[in-house]
Design an enzyme around this catalytic site. Structure first.
Site: not given
Length: 378
Positions: A131, A161
């Site tokens: 992540h 992200d």
């Protein structure tokens, strides 16, 4: 389906639904006018962010069971009509489904094939899960974040992200789309968060080359100097203070009444300078300082929570945030002088638009696909 009106009006995008940066990239494309159709699993994804996921706005949802060959064939029929396909699966997954680049180019040689992953399509970590904070860790970004000398602090999932992920996917897709209009050939855009996060932090390479320390709260922009930091006000709120340039710093000192402060170029007196600024700002509330300092060249702004940001006068004037379906959310960005981007429809639940979206894209046997269970109309 309502056609887009922004600068990407007429561009058609097939989105194989993912999480985080992939949907954010497709939200950007839809905000800018692209006709994006989202392919969801019949039951939705692994990570649902409530019934109103802003990242899914502006595009219809088609639910297809990609374990069925008829569903894969349907996606390929959509690809024939598309300019771009975006996917965010682990490397090799779409190839196993029969939806890899070569499968798509056999139907549409000019297709731009955008791939959004954390580690990229190759490398020792390419096939492992991760992540945002994992990617920015390896990219060398997380180590220097925050002002705590004892440990790094991660900025939610903004740096990886979205800063290094979806932003670079959109840049890559638009560049490849422009090239394809000339060459008639598509290509793969390998958008890896680890690549983009490293690229976002390019200025840090300058600092490193200049000999600035990598440790937290020791550099120019991470709290190492008193004139680029966060300070608490009398009511427990905070100001961001950033008068880096000399002329702005002079105005900052004048407005705080600290003209006799120590020379900021003297590192031996940095602690004294910081204490003076801390004590002075602590004397008044955030609102009082904002009234005196925001809008001046002192480079000071009140730090407001997201729940209050939409009411800030500057954001109100520019309509930075808008309300749709009772949800306050960011307006499309950036701005265009002639082909303005407009907020489209709200987010659709998986499969809510299956029939209408397939028909709009020329898949005239949509009802048969639904009846056979290949597609699901919610």
């Amino acid at each position: 389906m309502i056609p887009g009106v922004g600068p990407l009006a007429g561009v058609r995008v097939v989105e194989l639904a993912g999480i985080g940066p992939g949907p954010h990239a497709c939200m950007i494309l839809a905000d800018l006018g692209a006709d994006v159709v989202r392919i969801d699993r019949p039951g939705g994804g692994d990570l649902e962010l409530g019934s109103y996921d802003v990242l899914n706005r502006g595009r219809p949802s088609v639910a297809l069971d990609l374990k069925r060959p008829e569903a894969v064939a349907t996606v390929l029929r959509l690809v024939e009509r598309a300019d771009v396909l975006i996917e965010g699966m682990r490397p090799g997954t779409t190839e196993r489904l029969g939806l890899g680049p070569e499968d798509c180019w056999a139907r549409n040689p000019a297709l731009v094939y955008g791939r959004m992953t954390g580690w990229g399509q190759h490398g020792p970590l390419a096939h492992s899960a991760g992540h945002d904070m994992n990617y920015i860790s390896v990219a060398g970004v997380l180590h220097g974040l925050g002002q705590d000398p004892d440990r790094p602090h991660f900025p939610s999932n903004l740096a990886g992200d979205f800063g290094g992920g979806s932003t670079y996917l959109v840049i890559g897709v638009l560049a490849a789309l422009l090239e394809a209009r000339t060459s008639g050939r598509g290509q793969v855009v390998d958008a890896a968060i680890v690549d983009g996060a490293a690229h976002v932090s390019a200025m840090n390479a300058n600092f490193l080359d200049m000999g600035q320390p990598e440790e937290r709260a020791q550099g120019l922009l991470n709290g190492g100097v008193p004139y680029y930091d966060v300070y608490e006000t009398a009511d427990g709120k905070h100001l961001s203070v950033a008068p880096l340039e000399g002329k702005f710093y002079v105005e900052f000192l004048q407005r705080l009444g600290l003209e006799d402060a120590p020379d900021r170029a003297d590192p031996e007196r940095a602690g004294e300078l910081r204490s003076l600024i801390t004590a002075r700002i602590k004397e008044r509330t955030q609102a009082e300082w904002v009234a005196d300092l925001e809008g001046t060249d002192a480079c000071v702004a009140g730090i407001v929570p997201l729940s209050e940001a939409a009411r800030h006068p500057h954001n109100v004037a520019r309509e930075v945030y808008v309300e749709r379906d009772g949800v306050v959310q960011p307006a499309p960005a950036p701005r265009f002088s002639r082909t303005s981007a407009e907020l489209g429809s709200g987010p659709s639940a998986p499969g809510a638009d299956t029939r209408a979206a397939l028909l709009a894209w020329g898949i005239d046997d949509a009802d048969a696909l639904i009846e056979a269970g290949v597609a699901v109309q919610r």
